[in-house]
Design a protein around this motif. Structure first.
Motif, PDB file in Angstrom:
ATOM      1  N   LEU A   3      51.963  31.817  41.367  1.00 47.69           N
ATOM      2  CA  LEU A   3      51.547  31.795  39.953  1.00 47.69           C
ATOM      3  C   LEU A   3      51.326  33.222  39.412  1.00 47.69           C
ATOM      4  CD1 LEU A   3      50.569  29.805  37.657  1.00 47.69           C
ATOM      5  CD2 LEU A   3      48.250  30.222  38.525  1.00 47.69           C
ATOM      6  N   LEU A   4      50.714  34.033  40.243  1.00 47.80           N
ATOM      7  CA  LEU A   4      50.446  35.423  39.860  1.00 47.80           C
ATOM      8  C   LEU A   4      51.750  36.211  39.732  1.00 47.80           C
ATOM      9  CD1 LEU A   4      48.455  37.847  39.489  1.00 47.80           C
ATOM     10  CD2 LEU A   4      48.466  38.059  41.994  1.00 47.80           C
ATOM     11  N   LYS A   5      52.639  36.027  40.695  1.00 49.32           N
ATOM     12  CA  LYS A   5      53.921  36.747  40.641  1.00 49.32           C
ATOM     13  C   LYS A   5      54.698  36.370  39.374  1.00 49.32           C
ATOM     14  CE  LYS A   5      54.516  37.123  45.637  1.00 49.32           C
ATOM     15  NZ  LYS A   5      55.310  36.648  46.775  1.00 49.32           N
ATOM     16  N   GLN A   6      54.698  35.082  39.065  1.00 54.05           N
ATOM     17  CA  GLN A   6      55.388  34.630  37.834  1.00 54.05           C
ATOM     18  C   GLN A   6      54.817  35.315  36.613  1.00 54.05           C
ATOM     19  OE1 GLN A   6      54.941  30.384  37.596  1.00 54.05           O
ATOM     20  NE2 GLN A   6      56.299  30.013  39.332  1.00 54.05           N
ATOM     21  N   GLU A  37      42.180  30.715  39.580  1.00 54.05           N
ATOM     22  CA  GLU A  37      43.162  30.474  40.648  1.00 54.05           C
ATOM     23  C   GLU A  37      43.149  31.626  41.661  1.00 54.05           C
ATOM     24  OE1 GLU A  37      44.685  27.571  41.028  1.00 54.05           O
ATOM     25  OE2 GLU A  37      43.580  26.952  39.230  1.00 54.05           O
ATOM     26  N   ILE A  38      42.968  32.842  41.159  1.00 57.05           N
ATOM     27  CA  ILE A  38      42.868  34.017  42.048  1.00 57.05           C
ATOM     28  C   ILE A  38      41.629  33.870  42.949  1.00 57.05           C
ATOM     29  CG2 ILE A  38      42.286  36.501  41.996  1.00 57.05           C
ATOM     30  CD1 ILE A  38      44.223  36.719  39.557  1.00 57.05           C
ATOM     31  N   GLY A  39      40.536  33.450  42.346  1.00 57.05           N
ATOM     32  CA  GLY A  39      39.294  33.250  43.115  1.00 57.05           C
ATOM     33  C   GLY A  39      39.470  32.208  44.204  1.00 57.05           C
ATOM     34  N   GLU A  41      42.235  31.374  45.651  1.00 63.07           N
ATOM     35  CA  GLU A  41      43.136  31.909  46.683  1.00 63.07           C
ATOM     36  C   GLU A  41      42.380  32.878  47.611  1.00 63.07           C
ATOM     37  OE1 GLU A  41      46.038  30.914  47.519  1.00 63.07           O
ATOM     38  OE2 GLU A  41      46.666  32.538  48.852  1.00 63.07           O
ATOM     39  N   PHE A  42      41.484  33.690  47.038  1.00 63.17           N
ATOM     40  CA  PHE A  42      40.666  34.563  47.903  1.00 63.17           C
ATOM     41  C   PHE A  42      39.798  33.714  48.828  1.00 63.17           C
ATOM     42  CE2 PHE A  42      40.927  38.246  44.663  1.00 63.17           C
ATOM     43  CZ  PHE A  42      41.858  38.930  45.433  1.00 63.17           C
ATOM     44  N   ARG A  43      39.219  32.639  48.285  1.00 60.28           N
ATOM     45  CA  ARG A  43      38.389  31.780  49.143  1.00 60.28           C
ATOM     46  C   ARG A  43      39.233  31.179  50.270  1.00 60.28           C
ATOM     47  NH1 ARG A  43      36.107  26.360  46.850  1.00 60.28           N
ATOM     48  NH2 ARG A  43      38.339  26.052  46.716  1.00 60.28           N
ATOM     49  N   ARG A  44      40.429  30.709  49.932  1.00 59.13           N
ATOM     50  CA  ARG A  44      41.299  30.110  50.959  1.00 59.13           C
ATOM     51  C   ARG A  44      41.569  31.129  52.074  1.00 59.13           C
ATOM     52  NH1 ARG A  44      46.315  29.566  52.495  1.00 59.13           N
ATOM     53  NH2 ARG A  44      47.211  31.048  51.030  1.00 59.13           N
ATOM     54  N   ARG A  45      41.799  32.371  51.675  1.00 62.15           N
ATOM     55  CA  ARG A  45      42.157  33.381  52.677  1.00 62.15           C
ATOM     56  C   ARG A  45      40.959  33.870  53.478  1.00 62.15           C
ATOM     57  NH1 ARG A  45      47.284  36.889  50.744  1.00 62.15           N
ATOM     58  NH2 ARG A  45      48.280  35.356  49.399  1.00 62.15           N
ATOM     59  N   PHE A  46      39.759  33.805  52.877  1.00 63.49           N
ATOM     60  CA  PHE A  46      38.570  34.318  53.583  1.00 63.49           C
ATOM     61  C   PHE A  46      37.591  33.200  53.940  1.00 63.49           C
ATOM     62  CE2 PHE A  46      40.195  38.171  51.516  1.00 63.49           C
ATOM     63  CZ  PHE A  46      40.123  39.075  52.560  1.00 63.49           C
ATOM     64  N   GLU A  47      38.081  31.969  53.948  1.00 61.68           N
ATOM     65  CA  GLU A  47      37.257  30.805  54.295  1.00 61.68           C
ATOM     66  C   GLU A  47      36.641  30.989  55.683  1.00 61.68           C
ATOM     67  OE1 GLU A  47      38.633  27.101  52.725  1.00 61.68           O
ATOM     68  OE2 GLU A  47      36.456  27.276  52.472  1.00 61.68           O
ATOM     69  N   GLY A  48      35.372  30.657  55.800  1.00 60.08           N
ATOM     70  CA  GLY A  48      34.739  30.693  57.118  1.00 60.08           C
ATOM     71  C   GLY A  48      34.351  32.090  57.580  1.00 60.08           C
ATOM     72  N   CYS A  49      34.455  33.076  56.718  1.00 63.98           N
ATOM     73  CA  CYS A  49      34.120  34.457  57.116  1.00 63.98           C
ATOM     74  C   CYS A  49      32.639  34.778  56.889  1.00 63.98           C
ATOM     75  CB  CYS A  49      34.983  35.465  56.362  1.00 63.98           C
ATOM     76  SG  CYS A  49      36.715  35.406  56.835  1.00 63.98           S
ATOM     77  N   ILE A  64      37.167  39.961  37.710  1.00 57.26           N
ATOM     78  CA  ILE A  64      37.837  39.217  38.795  1.00 57.26           C
ATOM     79  C   ILE A  64      36.804  38.834  39.857  1.00 57.26           C
ATOM     80  CG2 ILE A  64      39.611  39.390  40.595  1.00 57.26           C
ATOM     81  CD1 ILE A  64      40.824  41.689  38.713  1.00 57.26           C
ATOM     82  N   ALA A  65      35.959  39.802  40.228  1.00 56.86           N
ATOM     83  CA  ALA A  65      34.958  39.541  41.269  1.00 56.86           C
ATOM     84  C   ALA A  65      33.970  38.459  40.834  1.00 56.86           C
ATOM     85  CB  ALA A  65      34.220  40.839  41.613  1.00 56.86           C
ATOM     86  N   CYS A  66      33.582  38.477  39.564  1.00 55.03           N
ATOM     87  CA  CYS A  66      32.590  37.497  39.078  1.00 55.03           C
ATOM     88  C   CYS A  66      33.145  36.076  39.117  1.00 55.03           C
ATOM     89  CB  CYS A  66      32.146  37.832  37.658  1.00 55.03           C
ATOM     90  SG  CYS A  66      31.093  39.274  37.567  1.00 55.03           S
ATOM     91  N   ILE A  67      34.397  35.922  38.729  1.00 48.55           N
ATOM     92  CA  ILE A  67      34.987  34.580  38.767  1.00 48.55           C
ATOM     93  C   ILE A  67      35.194  34.163  40.229  1.00 48.55           C
ATOM     94  CG2 ILE A  67      36.965  33.165  38.095  1.00 48.55           C
ATOM     95  CD1 ILE A  67      35.238  33.979  35.690  1.00 48.55           C
TER      96      ILE A  67
END
Ligand code: 5GP
Length: 192
Positions: A3-6, A37-39, A41-49, A64-67
């Motif tokens: 979505l971001l690349k598009q 959606e960016i938020g 995706e960050f959660r998906r990548r850093f889940e469980g950290c 970006i950080a707040c969302i």
């Protein structure tokens, strides 16, 4: 992140001096649904950290950080301030950052009250170019005794050296779109 690349393909403008202008949705006017959606995706990548704090740098990283923080159990967001004046030693962590877009050197500061050994930190920023901003933030995390879980970047310009340097330091770096090359005629080409 497709979505971001598009969106970058559609609305990004390649400017002189290796600058990608994305101010219609990322760092001037902000598309909050895209930020959501960016938020996620960050959660998906850093889940469980076990992230309990998000660190960014003013100004573009803040929105970006707040969302994104809403997807990390409402972890507080701390933003490093670009401070041209001297500070009272002892109260703040400081690091020097050379701005890619403005060519200026800033002293960035974070109050010691808001970062310490009890924190597990995710750094978030809009762009990674030569890596100065990110390295300044990493310095501050290390000085505070907090644990660095990793860094989440929205757009990495893969043809500049920041990504290689930061990964070479052993830092977990997750970039949602990596630009392999770009030109005013050819537009933006992504890695992967
Ligand atoms: P670095 O410190 O990695 O060289 O640059 C990162 C910072 O410079 C980011 O926080 C971002 O604000 C800015 N930046 C770097 N490259 C670009 C770019 O191509 N476009 C925009 N809009 N900002 C950039």
């Amino acid at each position: 992140m497709e979505l971001l690349k598009q969106r970058i393909r559609r609305d990004g403008q390649v400017m002189a001096g290796n600058v990608l202008k994305v101010d219609s949705f990322l760092n001037h006017q902000m598309d909050i649904r895209l930020f959501g959606e960016i938020g996620k995706e960050f959660r998906r990548r850093f889940e469980g950290c076990g992230i309990n704090k998000i660190l960014t740098i003013e100004a573009s990283g803040i929105g970006i950080a707040c969302i994104a923080a809403q997807y990390f159990d409402d972890a507080p967001v701390v933003f490093a301030k670009k401070n041209p004046t001297k500070n009272i030693a002892g109260e703040v962590y400081t690091s020097k950052v050379e701005s890619f877009t403005h060519g200026r050197v800033y002293n960035v500061i974070v109050s010691k009250r808001f970062l310490g050994p009890e924190d597990r930190v995710l750094i978030i920023d809009d762009f990674l170019a030569n890596g100065c901003a990110l390295m300044g933030l990493i310095d501050i995390v290390r000085a505070s005794g907090a644990e660095l879980a990793g860094a989440g970047i929205v757009i990495e310009k893969g043809f500049q050296e920041g990504g290689r340097i930061i990964r070479g330091m052993g830092v977990r770096l997750e970039s949602l779109a990596i630009v392999e090359s770009m030109s005013e005629e050819g537009g933006v080409v992504f890695r992967g």
